[in-house]
Design a protein around this motif. Sequence first.
Motif, PDB file in Angstrom:
ATOM      1  N   SER A   1      32.583 -28.891  -1.681  1.00 27.28           N
ATOM      2  CA  SER A   1      31.236 -28.330  -1.456  1.00 27.28           C
ATOM      3  C   SER A   1      31.468 -26.779  -0.838  1.00 27.28           C
ATOM      4  O   SER A   1      32.526 -26.055  -0.715  1.00 27.28           O
ATOM      5  CB  SER A   1      30.689 -29.160  -0.501  1.00 27.28           C
ATOM      6  N   ARG A   2      30.198 -26.120  -0.707  1.00 28.51           N
ATOM      7  CA  ARG A   2      30.228 -24.812  -0.157  1.00 28.51           C
ATOM      8  C   ARG A   2      28.987 -24.636   0.864  1.00 28.51           C
ATOM      9  O   ARG A   2      28.006 -25.365   0.791  1.00 28.51           O
ATOM     10  CB  ARG A   2      30.200 -23.761  -1.298  1.00 28.51           C
ATOM     11  N   TRP A   3      29.139 -23.489   1.556  1.00 31.48           N
ATOM     12  CA  TRP A   3      28.085 -23.557   2.692  1.00 31.48           C
ATOM     13  C   TRP A   3      27.261 -22.305   2.131  1.00 31.48           C
ATOM     14  O   TRP A   3      27.643 -21.197   1.801  1.00 31.48           O
ATOM     15  CB  TRP A   3      28.720 -23.092   3.858  1.00 31.48           C
ATOM     16  N   ASP A   4      25.893 -22.689   1.949  1.00 32.45           N
ATOM     17  CA  ASP A   4      24.956 -21.450   1.417  1.00 32.45           C
ATOM     18  C   ASP A   4      24.251 -21.245   2.640  1.00 32.45           C
ATOM     19  O   ASP A   4      23.221 -21.500   3.054  1.00 32.45           O
ATOM     20  CB  ASP A   4      23.871 -22.325   0.267  1.00 32.45           C
ATOM     21  N   ASP A   5      24.487 -19.765   2.964  1.00 34.96           N
ATOM     22  CA  ASP A   5      23.687 -19.337   4.303  1.00 34.96           C
ATOM     23  C   ASP A   5      22.130 -18.971   4.161  1.00 34.96           C
ATOM     24  O   ASP A   5      21.407 -19.260   5.031  1.00 34.96           O
ATOM     25  CB  ASP A   5      24.488 -18.077   4.945  1.00 34.96           C
ATOM     26  N   ALA A   6      22.154 -18.418   2.947  1.00 26.34           N
ATOM     27  CA  ALA A   6      20.684 -17.978   2.504  1.00 26.34           C
ATOM     28  C   ALA A   6      19.686 -19.275   2.664  1.00 26.34           C
ATOM     29  O   ALA A   6      18.858 -19.058   3.262  1.00 26.34           O
ATOM     30  CB  ALA A   6      20.761 -17.380   1.196  1.00 26.34           C
ATOM     31  N   ALA A   7      20.078 -20.305   2.234  1.00 23.75           N
ATOM     32  CA  ALA A   7      19.370 -21.590   2.009  1.00 23.75           C
ATOM     33  C   ALA A   7      19.375 -22.573   3.190  1.00 23.75           C
ATOM     34  O   ALA A   7      18.688 -23.513   3.164  1.00 23.75           O
ATOM     35  CB  ALA A   7      19.370 -22.318   0.577  1.00 23.75           C
TER      36      ALA A   7
ATOM     37  N   GLU B   1      21.991 -24.653   3.428  1.00 30.75           N
ATOM     38  CA  GLU B   1      22.242 -26.026   2.926  1.00 30.75           C
ATOM     39  C   GLU B   1      23.796 -25.852   2.615  1.00 30.75           C
ATOM     40  O   GLU B   1      24.452 -24.939   2.576  1.00 30.75           O
ATOM     41  CB  GLU B   1      21.386 -25.907   1.655  1.00 30.75           C
ATOM     42  N   ILE B   2      24.393 -27.180   2.833  1.00 35.29           N
ATOM     43  CA  ILE B   2      25.528 -27.417   2.159  1.00 35.29           C
ATOM     44  C   ILE B   2      25.473 -27.923   0.605  1.00 35.29           C
ATOM     45  O   ILE B   2      24.758 -28.816   0.348  1.00 35.29           O
ATOM     46  CB  ILE B   2      26.235 -28.379   2.916  1.00 35.29           C
ATOM     47  N   VAL B   3      26.155 -27.318  -0.174  1.00 34.30           N
ATOM     48  CA  VAL B   3      25.711 -27.576  -1.692  1.00 34.30           C
ATOM     49  C   VAL B   3      27.243 -28.313  -2.171  1.00 34.30           C
ATOM     50  O   VAL B   3      28.244 -27.798  -2.147  1.00 34.30           O
ATOM     51  CB  VAL B   3      25.588 -26.122  -2.608  1.00 34.30           C
ATOM     52  N   GLU B   4      27.009 -29.508  -2.719  1.00 38.76           N
ATOM     53  CA  GLU B   4      28.027 -30.475  -3.103  1.00 38.76           C
ATOM     54  C   GLU B   4      28.032 -30.371  -4.497  1.00 38.76           C
ATOM     55  O   GLU B   4      27.177 -30.667  -5.249  1.00 38.76           O
ATOM     56  CB  GLU B   4      27.794 -31.827  -2.522  1.00 38.76           C
ATOM     57  N   ALA B   5      29.278 -29.885  -5.048  1.00 33.93           N
ATOM     58  CA  ALA B   5      29.281 -30.009  -6.615  1.00 33.93           C
ATOM     59  C   ALA B   5      29.875 -31.405  -7.102  1.00 33.93           C
ATOM     60  O   ALA B   5      30.474 -31.953  -6.600  1.00 33.93           O
ATOM     61  CB  ALA B   5      30.325 -29.079  -6.903  1.00 33.93           C
ATOM     62  N   GLU B   6      28.969 -31.693  -8.130  1.00 34.41           N
ATOM     63  CA  GLU B   6      29.328 -32.738  -8.952  1.00 34.41           C
ATOM     64  C   GLU B   6      30.211 -32.696 -10.019  1.00 34.41           C
ATOM     65  O   GLU B   6      30.363 -33.401 -11.018  1.00 34.41           O
ATOM     66  CB  GLU B   6      28.181 -33.511  -9.533  1.00 34.41           C
TER      67      GLU B   6
END
Length: 452
Positions: free
Chosen positions: A299-305, A307-312
């Motif tokens: 995953s990655r940490w999205d500061d702007a949104a 949110e934590i973005v979990e890649a599939e």
Amino acid sequence: MAVREFALPDLGEGLTESELVAWKVAVGDTVQLNQIIAEVETAKALVELPAPYDGRVARLFVEPGVTVAVGEPLVAFEVDAGEAAADAPVAPAAPDAAGAPAPSAGGLSADGREPTLVGYGARPESGARPARRARPGLAATAPAPVTPAAAAPAPSTTATALAERPRATPPVRKFARELGVDLASVAGSGDRGLITRGDVQLYVDQHTTDSAGPTVEAGSREKRIPIRGVRKATADAMVRSAFGAPQATVFLTVDVTPTMELIARLRERAEQTEARPGLLSVVAKALLLAVRRTPEVNSRWDDAANEIVEAEYVHLGIAAATPRGLMVPVIRDADRMTLGDLSGAIRSLAETARAGRTAPADLSGGTITITNVGVFGVDAGTPILTPGEAAILAVGAVRRQPWEHDGGIALRQVLTLALTFDHRIVDGEQASRFLADIGRILADPASVLTLV
């Protein structure tokens, strides 16, 4: 015949400038379409630039060692007038007195925008380009059109004071500043009076007793290396990563004797000749399988949104040491590959990286990374996260050592793994479970890897 300029193209990935490393052509050379004419170094890779059409080299605007902005002219060609009118890139236009670009005599692409080098990204829709920066020894105004009879026009009398500075590359200027040397006092021994690093050092050696400025000991035993290109980009990325995310590391030592035996068996199979698996590819496959149970590490940490973005999907980065510094080329959709495919991809990726030919687009977009410190004889390490990723796995060297086995002590092949993770995204329990899953696969690979 017509004269057309070729500017540094948009190389994609947000790269706005490159350093010209070497010319592969000289003034007067005849070139063919797609013939390599120069090498430029971006912050990510060494890139070869092909000729945009057939023609003759009329002028080289930039010397090796100079940093050039996207859109700044590199070379002028004499081309067939019909070909130039049909599809040649447009030379950058000089601004008029009001600051607006002057009308161009060349042709545009069908959509009115300048064409770009194929394979290196599209120009912004606005058509905007960085302002041209004055370079030592070149007029600050746009260069006059080149003709076959006058490939190097005389310097303009209206050139700015900046353009009249002594000619030297940026590294040489930096070297001179560090030594307190005024380049106006230095005689250049290079082509057309270019001041070299040796010229600066010679000047210093001849003026070490001059009390008007700082003294420098002749024959210094220090070597100064400019921080640029891949080295600079890596340093910037590591600082951002180290201070931008809370990082922690867990370690696991594993008996990998079964894995090493499996690798030996697979290497003996004739059909594995082109993609014979090694330890790194088996560890990579184990990591890809373990991601399924602990997707947080991918995953990655999205500061702007916020949110934590979990890649599939898994775009696997493989850290590679090259003569130009550390690179992390990426294998796209590695989770969909068989062990043989993965092994072949890793081998190809490493060879391309060491040759300095990795495309900029292949050095970004990773979701998780592996670094193999074991090839250097190191048992373990604490890797730093690749910016934008939540985990990186360091693979140590395989050692033969006494180990508990079947209720006794035996000489086994043992490996240490280290997992660094972003503690905002992955907690200790998840990191430990993920690393333990990798360890279990490596301790008994045949039961898992033969099924995928």
